[in-house]
Design a protein around this motif. Structure first.
Motif, PDB file in Angstrom:
ATOM      1  N   SER A  95      19.328  18.192 -52.131  1.00  0.00           N
ATOM      2  CA  SER A  95      18.220  17.578 -51.402  1.00  0.00           C
ATOM      3  C   SER A  95      18.066  16.090 -51.669  1.00  0.00           C
TER       4      SER A  95
ATOM      5  N   THR B 256      11.238  16.171 -49.334  1.00  0.00           N
ATOM      6  CA  THR B 256      12.095  17.325 -49.627  1.00  0.00           C
ATOM      7  C   THR B 256      12.748  17.152 -51.000  1.00  0.00           C
TER       8      THR B 256
ATOM      9  N   HIS C  46      10.428  12.333 -44.644  1.00  0.00           N
ATOM     10  CA  HIS C  46      10.631  13.780 -44.764  1.00  0.00           C
ATOM     11  C   HIS C  46      11.707  14.103 -45.813  1.00  0.00           C
ATOM     12  N   GLN C  47      12.799  13.354 -45.805  1.00  0.00           N
ATOM     13  CA  GLN C  47      13.877  13.581 -46.773  1.00  0.00           C
ATOM     14  C   GLN C  47      13.418  13.280 -48.202  1.00  0.00           C
TER      15      GLN C  47
END
Length: 82
Positions: free
Chosen positions: A48, A11, A7-8
């Motif tokens: 991010s 992102t 997920h990171q």
């Protein structure tokens, strides 16, 4: 430093893509010269992604632009002075 999870990473990549798209829309070739319109995207990109990734992606974009330029314009080899 812990490695970003799936997920990171997504992102980070999405933030990078939005920043690069903004630079392309403003015809900016140099990562350090981002207009105020792209400052928000740059900040999101930096927040991010891990710092090493930001510098890597900056160099990657510079290289991709250089590569396209070389394909279009070619290059002049250095002539031997001897």
């Amino acid at each position: 430093m812990s490695f970003p999870d799936k997920h990171q990473r997504k992102t980070c990549w999405d933030a990078r893509d939005k920043f690069w798209q903004c630079l392309d829309e403003h015809n900016i070739k140099d990562n350090s010269e981002h207009p105020k319109a792209c400052a928000e995207f740059r900040k999101l990109f930096e927040n991010s992604c891990p710092p090493k990734w930001v510098s890597h992606f900056d160099r990657k974009r510079d290289y991709n632009i250089f590569k396209v330029q070389m394909q279009k314009e070619g290059f002049e080899p250095i002539k031997d002075a001897a």
